[in-house]
Each structure stands twice: as structure tokens, then as C-alpha cells.
Design a protein around this motif. Structure first.
Motif, PDB file in Angstrom:
ATOM      1  N   GLY A  80       0.848  -1.197   0.000  1.00 58.93           N
ATOM      2  CA  GLY A  80       0.000   0.000   0.000  1.00 58.93           C
ATOM      3  C   GLY A  80       0.877   1.239   0.000  1.00 58.93           C
ATOM      4  N   SER A  81       0.305   2.401  -0.413  1.00 62.35           N
ATOM      5  CA  SER A  81       1.160   3.601  -0.366  1.00 62.35           C
ATOM      6  C   SER A  81       1.418   3.998   1.069  1.00 62.35           C
ATOM      7  N   ASP A  82       0.604   3.502   2.001  1.00 60.42           N
ATOM      8  CA  ASP A  82       0.885   3.789   3.412  1.00 60.42           C
ATOM      9  C   ASP A  82       2.277   3.265   3.807  1.00 60.42           C
ATOM     10  N   TYR A 107      -5.057  13.987   3.890  1.00 58.86           N
ATOM     11  CA  TYR A 107      -5.050  12.566   4.242  1.00 58.86           C
ATOM     12  C   TYR A 107      -4.408  12.380   5.629  1.00 58.86           C
ATOM     13  N   TYR A 110      -0.466  11.008   6.991  1.00 57.24           N
ATOM     14  CA  TYR A 110       0.817  11.729   7.088  1.00 57.24           C
ATOM     15  C   TYR A 110       1.086  12.083   8.557  1.00 57.24           C
ATOM     16  N   CYS A 151      -1.076  16.508  -1.248  1.00 54.75           N
ATOM     17  CA  CYS A 151      -1.994  15.472  -1.706  1.00 54.75           C
ATOM     18  C   CYS A 151      -2.832  16.083  -2.824  1.00 54.75           C
ATOM     19  N   ASN A 155      -7.411  14.562  -0.562  1.00 51.92           N
ATOM     20  CA  ASN A 155      -8.432  13.888   0.232  1.00 51.92           C
ATOM     21  C   ASN A 155      -8.517  14.647   1.560  1.00 51.92           C
ATOM     22  N   ASP A 180       1.280  13.152  -3.339  1.00 48.65           N
ATOM     23  CA  ASP A 180       0.481  11.934  -3.218  1.00 48.65           C
ATOM     24  C   ASP A 180      -0.612  11.981  -4.285  1.00 48.65           C
ATOM     25  N   ALA A 182      -2.825   9.558  -5.175  1.00 47.09           N
ATOM     26  CA  ALA A 182      -3.706   8.387  -5.043  1.00 47.09           C
ATOM     27  C   ALA A 182      -4.918   8.497  -5.977  1.00 47.09           C
ATOM     28  N   TYR A 183      -5.370   9.730  -6.244  1.00 52.23           N
ATOM     29  CA  TYR A 183      -6.612   9.918  -7.019  1.00 52.23           C
ATOM     30  C   TYR A 183      -6.366  10.479  -8.415  1.00 52.23           C
ATOM     31  N   THR A 207      -1.122   4.538  -6.101  1.00 51.92           N
ATOM     32  CA  THR A 207      -1.635   3.309  -5.498  1.00 51.92           C
ATOM     33  C   THR A 207      -2.524   2.560  -6.475  1.00 51.92           C
ATOM     34  N   SER A 209      -5.035   1.070  -5.198  1.00 52.61           N
ATOM     35  CA  SER A 209      -6.228   0.912  -4.349  1.00 52.61           C
ATOM     36  C   SER A 209      -7.460   1.666  -4.839  1.00 52.61           C
ATOM     37  N   LYS A 210      -7.281   2.640  -5.701  1.00 54.88           N
ATOM     38  CA  LYS A 210      -8.413   3.515  -6.057  1.00 54.88           C
ATOM     39  C   LYS A 210      -8.891   3.189  -7.474  1.00 54.88           C
ATOM     40  N   ARG A 218      -3.272  -4.462  -1.553  1.00 55.78           N
ATOM     41  CA  ARG A 218      -2.289  -3.568  -0.955  1.00 55.78           C
ATOM     42  C   ARG A 218      -1.056  -3.411  -1.846  1.00 55.78           C
ATOM     43  N   LEU A 219      -1.144  -2.553  -2.823  1.00 51.22           N
ATOM     44  CA  LEU A 219       0.039  -2.246  -3.621  1.00 51.22           C
ATOM     45  C   LEU A 219       0.152  -0.739  -3.835  1.00 51.22           C
ATOM     46  N   GLY A 220       1.173  -0.170  -3.206  1.00 49.04           N
ATOM     47  CA  GLY A 220       1.448   1.254  -3.347  1.00 49.04           C
ATOM     48  C   GLY A 220       2.752   1.440  -4.097  1.00 49.04           C
TER      49      GLY A 220
HETATM   50  C1  PLP Z   1      -4.532  10.493  -0.386  1.00 50.15           C
HETATM   51  C2  PLP Z   1      -4.348   9.064  -0.047  1.00 50.15           C
HETATM   52  N1  PLP Z   1      -3.133   8.542  -0.092  1.00 50.15           N
HETATM   53  C3  PLP Z   1      -2.927   7.254   0.200  1.00 50.15           C
HETATM   54  C4  PLP Z   1      -3.967   6.429   0.565  1.00 50.15           C
HETATM   55  C5  PLP Z   1      -3.675   5.012   0.942  1.00 50.15           C
HETATM   56  O1  PLP Z   1      -3.449   4.252  -0.149  1.00 50.15           O
HETATM   57  P1  PLP Z   1      -3.063   2.725  -0.043  1.00 50.15           P
HETATM   58  O2  PLP Z   1      -4.330   1.945  -0.075  1.00 50.15           O
HETATM   59  O3  PLP Z   1      -2.199   2.496  -1.248  1.00 50.15           O
HETATM   60  O4  PLP Z   1      -2.295   2.517   1.239  1.00 50.15           O
HETATM   61  C6  PLP Z   1      -5.261   6.935   0.635  1.00 50.15           C
HETATM   62  C7  PLP Z   1      -6.387   6.078   1.044  1.00 50.15           C
HETATM   63  O5  PLP Z   1      -7.481   6.464   1.255  1.00 50.15           O
HETATM   64  C8  PLP Z   1      -5.452   8.292   0.316  1.00 50.15           C
HETATM   65  O6  PLP Z   1      -6.667   8.857   0.375  1.00 50.15           O
END
Ligand code: PLP
Length: 351
Positions: A80-82, A107, A110, A151, A155, A180, A182-183, A207, A209-210, A218-220
Motif C-alpha cells: 500500500g502507499s501507506d 489525508y 501523514y 496530496c 483527500n 500523493d 492516489a486519485y 496506489t 487501491s483507487k 495492498r500495492l502502493g
Molecule cells: C490520499 C491518499 N493517499 C494514500 C492512501 C492510501 O493508499 P493505499 O491503499 O495504497 O495505502 C489513501 C487512502 O485512502 C489516500 O486517500
């Protein structure tokens, strides 16, 4: 940026440490089909996952690098990106000494990761239209500021940050600017990936994930200069991306058509929802969005949140976030789910 040397940002212990060398790393250049592996204390009986996975995830990285027009050594994968974000903290931020800058409302991880890593989180609020306040950010920077997290799309607000703001930070901040994305696949704006060679202090996280629909595996991904990726590679757990994840990611990445269709459908659904939201009498503001969710301001967020729960619909109440009083964040679902959401919103708005 001239004279940027990543070694000036790396923690001293990371610079001098000897990385763990996994059994599979040492023999990666051999003809593995011809060899007997009795080195990793695995169960020898084949079941598809009895062996440790490729620690460098070479196949997945090769596909991503090709699709993004980058080199494989500019890519790092995480659980995951986490995990990727956590690795950035652990590589560059000295606990109890260094600090990072985050821009709430944003988000939450952080701040959580800063806390876990005993790193000061300097929060510089976004403007009321949810854009970075560049002057205040640069004022908050000191000699121990290692990273600024942007971000974009953000988010929970849904908007992207102005290009000039990102560029100003990249040009004036001597630490890492972590964007970041993610979106990003839901936005019309291009990714910052095309600027990687221009800015040695740019780090981009993405990521599967979206938009890629693989939150469960879980792949970031982290994209950055080869020098930054090498530092992160040095400290990452050896087998941080499991075999099933690597296989599933490869399958999905090959299905570009399907991913595009799904993204197009989500974006269309988002536009349909925006039109209906305009007619809901307790919605006072619909924030512009470039993501797969919409932030709205309502008369009483907690009341409306509970009313939707009573109708079996779970959304996110963001009212306690800075600048987000009485806001709700709605994720775009399937056509049927959105229909139910729209009906519910109109129904609870009836006098
Ligand atoms: C802005 C942002 N970054 C990262 C993530 C987490 O991504 P991942 O599922 O790859 O850990 C999210 C998840 O909601 C997010 O909103």
C-alpha cells in the motif's frame, strides 16, 4: 534545483547501515529453473506460493515503468502507499529532531506516520478554497524540515493543487516534495511523473487501491530519482509485497481497457451525482472534485450522516476536520449504489 544531494537528507544510521540481504536477492542473476534452492528454510513442496516472492518485484516494476515511461530504478513498491509513506519517514526523518509539513485538511496518515516516527508534524492549513498557502509553508520550513506532503487531488477536499504552487515548492524547498497522487486517475490533470527528471527533490506516490480497483491486495508505488529509490530500497522489508499481490497486479495492469472503462463510468457517475446534489435542499456547497468522491457542505453534517446510516448508506462525516465544518464526503459507488444514494439524499431532504 542545483546542487541537490540526497545524501544530505538521509538519516545517518540509514547512510551507514548494511541492508538485509535476502536469499533470493543473492541469486537473482542465475538460471533459477536449473537450481535447487535449500537456502531460505521454505517448504519445498509446490503449491504456487511455497517460495518467498521476488523481493524486487521485477515483473510488476517493469510493467509500471514501461506504462509510465520511466526506468525501473525510479520505481519502488510497497504494501500500500501507506508503507511507502512510512519508508520515506524512516529513511529521511531523524526522530525527535526533524519535522515535516502537512497541509490540513488532508489525508490523515501523514500525521499518524509522523507521530509513530516521533517526527514533528508542522501543519499549515490550506486556504479556504483548499489551495496551499505557499508563503506560510515556506515560513514554516527550517533546517530540519525534510518533507512537504502535497496530496493532489486532495483527500478529503477533492481538488488538485495549482501547478504554480507545486513548482514554487519544488524550486524553493531543499527537502523532498512528496506529491500523493492516489486519485490522479480520476483527474483531467496530468501526473507530476513527467517532471521527475526535472526536479531531483520530487517524490510521487500512487496506489492500485483507487482507480485500479485493487484496495484488497495492498500495492502502493513510489516514483522518484534512482538515488531516492535506492535509499528506500535499502531499508524496505525484504519481502514487503507478497506473491499473490504481485500476480494480481500484473493481471490487472494488463487490462488497461477495463480500467479505463471503470474510471470513465465512475467519473460519469460523479457528474450525475453532482447534478442531483444541486437539488438537495440541505446541501449548501458542493466542492469542485477531481477524485472518485465529492465533499459537500450541509446544514448539519452529523444529523445528515445519521439519517443516511438509518437508510443503510455509510459515508464519511468530515465535520471535525479543519475548514470542513458540516461537511460530508461521498464516495462514488456503482450505478445502483449511486441511485440509492441520490434517492436517499432527496428523501431525507423532504420537509
Ligand atoms: C490520499 C491518499 N493517499 C494514500 C492512501 C492510501 O493508499 P493505499 O491503499 O495504497 O495505502 C489513501 C487512502 O485512502 C489516500 O486517500
Amino acid at each position: 534545483m542545483e546542487n541537490f544531494d540526497i545524501n544530505n537528507l538521509v538519516r545517518e544510521n540509514v547512510k551507514t547501515m548494511k541492508p538485509y540481504s535476502s536469499a533470493r536477492d543473492e541469486f537473482k542473476d542465475f538460471d533459477v529453473a536449473q537450481m535447487i534452492f535449500l537456502d531460505a528454510n521454505e517448504n519445498p513442496y509446490q503449491n504456487g506460493v511455497n517460495r518467498y516472492p521476488d523481493p524486487q518485484q521485477s515483473s510488476v516494476k517493469a510493467v509500471l515503468a514501461k506504462q509510465r515511461n520511466l526506468k525501473v530504478n525510479q520505481v519502488l513498491l510497497g504494501n500500500g502507499s501507506d508503507e511507502v509513506l512510512d519508508l520515506l519517514f524512516r529513511a529521511f526523518c531523524e526522530p525527535k529532531t526533524d519535522n515535516v509539513i502537512t497541509l490540513p485538511p488532508t489525508y490523515g496518515m501523514y500525521g499518524v506516520l509522523a507521530n509513530i516516527n516521533s517526527v514533528e508534524n508542522r501543519e499549515v492549513l490550506l486556504s479556504t478554497d483548499f489551495q496551499p498557502e505557499i508563503e506560510s509553508i515556506l515560513e514554516a520550513v527550517d533546517a530540519n524540515t525534510k518533507m512537504i506532503f502535497l496530496c493532489s487531488p486532495n483527500n478529503p477536499t477533492g481538488n488538485s493543487f495549482a501547478d504554480e504552487s507545486v513548482v514554487t515548492l519544488l524550486q524553493n524547498f531543499k527537502g523532498l516534495v512528496v506529491v500523493d497522487e492516489a486519485y490522479i486517475d480520476f483527474s483531467k490533470k496530468p501526473s507530476w511523473l513527467v517532471e521527475l527528471d526535472e526536479y531531483p527533490n520530487l517524490v510521487i506516490t500512487q496506489t492500485l487501491s483507487k482507480a485500479y480497483g485493487l484496495a484488497g491486495i495492498r500495492l502502493g508505488i513510489c516514483y522518484a530519482s534512482a538515488a531516492i529509490i535506492a535509499v528506500l530500497n535499502k531499508i524496505k522489508p525484504p519481502y514487503n509485497v507478497n506473491e499473490l499481490t504481485q500476480r494480481r497486479a500484473l493481471e490487472r495492469l494488463a487490462d488497461k481497457e477495463k480500467i479505463k472503462l471503470e474510471i470513465d463510468s465512475i467519473v460519469k457517475q460523479r457528474d450525475d451525482l453532482l447534478k442531483v446534489l444541486d437539488e438537495v435542499n440541505f446541501v449548501s456547497k458542493i466542492y469542485p472534485t477531481e477524485a472518485n468522491f465529492v465533499l459537500i457542505k450541509v446544514d448539519d453534517a452529523t444529523k445528515r450522516y445519521n439519517e443516511l446510516i438509518a437508510k443503510g448508506i455509510v459515508i464519511r462525516n468530515r465535520t471535525t476536520q479543519p475548514l470542513c465544518e458540516n461537511t460530508l464526503r461521498l464516495t462514488i459507488g456503482t450505478v445502483e449504489e449511486n441511485k440509492k444514494l441520490m434517492e436517499a439524499l432527496l428523501a431525507i431532504g423532504q420537509p
